[in-house]
Design an enzyme around this catalytic site. Sequence first.
Site, PDB file in Angstrom:
ATOM      1  N   ASP A 109       1.142  -1.700  -0.287  1.00 53.67           N
ATOM      2  CA  ASP A 109       0.306   0.059   0.209  1.00 53.67           C
ATOM      3  C   ASP A 109       0.600   1.380  -0.522  1.00 53.67           C
ATOM      4  OD1 ASP A 109      -2.485  -1.688   0.139  1.00 53.67           O
ATOM      5  OD2 ASP A 109      -1.891  -2.401   2.230  1.00 53.67           O
TER       6      ASP A 109
ATOM      7  N   HIS B 256      -4.919  -1.692  -6.092  1.00 52.76           N
ATOM      8  CA  HIS B 256      -3.856  -0.087  -5.983  1.00 52.76           C
ATOM      9  C   HIS B 256      -4.745   0.371  -6.463  1.00 52.76           C
ATOM     10  CE1 HIS B 256      -0.638  -3.380  -7.418  1.00 52.76           C
ATOM     11  NE2 HIS B 256      -0.302  -3.804  -6.291  1.00 52.76           N
TER      12      HIS B 256
END
Length: 470
Positions: free
Chosen positions: A45, A73
Amino acid sequence: MPLGPIQSFGVDFQGRVAGADGLTGTKSRVEPRMHTAVVGLQWGDEGKGKVVDLLTAQHDVVVRYNGGANAGHTVVVGEDTYALHLIPSGILYPDIECVIGNGVVVDPGKLIEELDSLRSRGIDGQQRLFISDRAHVVLDSHKMLDGALEEFLAGRSGSKKNRSIGTTRRGIGPAYADKVHRSAAIRMGDLKRGGDSLRDQIELACELHAHQLASLGSPERPDPKRILDDFAHWSDQLGERIIDTTYHLHDAIAQDKKLLFEGANACLLDVDHGTYPFVTSSNCSTLGIPAGTGMPGRTVDTVIGIMKAYATRVGAGPFPTELDDAVGERIRERGHEYGTTTGRPRRCGWLDLVAVRYTCMLCGVDSIACMLLDVLWGFEEVRVCTSYRLPDGSTTDRFLPDSIGLSGVEPIYETLPGWDGPINEDCGREDLPDGARGYLDFIESTLGLPIGLISIGPERTQTMVADHLV
Ligand code: GDP
Ligand code: IMO
Ligand code: MG
């Protein structure tokens, strides 16, 4: 590598890149790059989706090489936010090809959902997507097993200690386990082929998984008939997208196309080099690219390591710089640190440069993208971990990539002055407040690497890029 002046730039939806003076309407400012890899340097992340989306403008093919729908994503384009799980983040550009390599584990139902969701927003990715016939299929029973194993490890066995990993429960571990076990595994090429051998294979997998679920104390059982129906539908929807992507990628290079490899998950979650056993089940570092795509290791010319300006982790496992206090809470709220895939709150902490130096070494990073710098606005001071104290009192600047070793270390920090924000989006690195520039200089000198991209917000335009990247 010299660090050129940094300018802010924007990319419009057509993939055109502009300088600070506004959109040029062409790619002309940008020299096409050769083959690039984007890889997460922490526990995931870091903002890989944003960087892949930006760099796509300079490439022709975006390739996923590892992981599955455990990845989330995010790409923000103006008012629109896209969360991509299996489809490469380059899909938003109209002429870009996207490849799901053999190293990925594919949940076909999720993939179809993702394609449908993009289509409903005006993006038709179907004809530009190629899926390796050697990528393994994630079955519903893999997801059941993922959950059952987590429950078992959490204490069903009667053990007092919670040993669960905190997986995303997307079936990733069980699907990779079957790949390595071999006999019950199903690949995307089998899905396309269909017929009696696929039926046999599905029945075998269901039988085996039913035994495994029963032995873990789970009441769930896979339904072979439903799975067969699902496969018929998936084959209709995806069949013609399933090809030999290894030859396809080699052909692309022979035609002078530029490849962009998109790492999912991140280096510290790499099954061989991460904080084992609190990792995912694939090689997320750049070391996974050759095996996960069929491209030789020397294919990649430039490796861009994506690093948050602080650190986060989802799920269990050691995290030396974790802040279980108001500062950690402030970072979580400012950075909206909640999982893109599972919505879980992410654990937050200061930047750990021991860990990042290790992952830069592992991946052969050429340039760093420093993301979410804006989240640190307004702190009076910021801290960066540069070494660890070991239980025997000695210190080390080397990472300890196993969970038992790492859980025993105490971070040693440098404290640096903070800075006020926000800053104007049009500014360059030299216009940043003193504290922010000092922070970035400190990172560069500690890592011995240039920062090629600075991100100060989720949008494409909230980005500064050094000359060596554009
Ligand atoms: P990935 O898995 O590495 O692609 O990252 P995620 O998408 O899971 O998480 C990154 C989050 O940070 C997303 O919500 C992005 O939109 C957001 N983001 C990316 N860069 C920045 C930035 O510079 N500042 C802020 N505030 N958010 C960012
Ligand atoms: P992106 O690509 C953050 C973590 C899970 C768990 C461990 C194992 O969005 O950065 P798994 O489901 O893979 O068996 O879970 O790995 N994990 C991630 N954490 N970002 C990710 O992906 C992750 N992919 C897996 O939280 O701790
Ligand atoms: Mg993510």
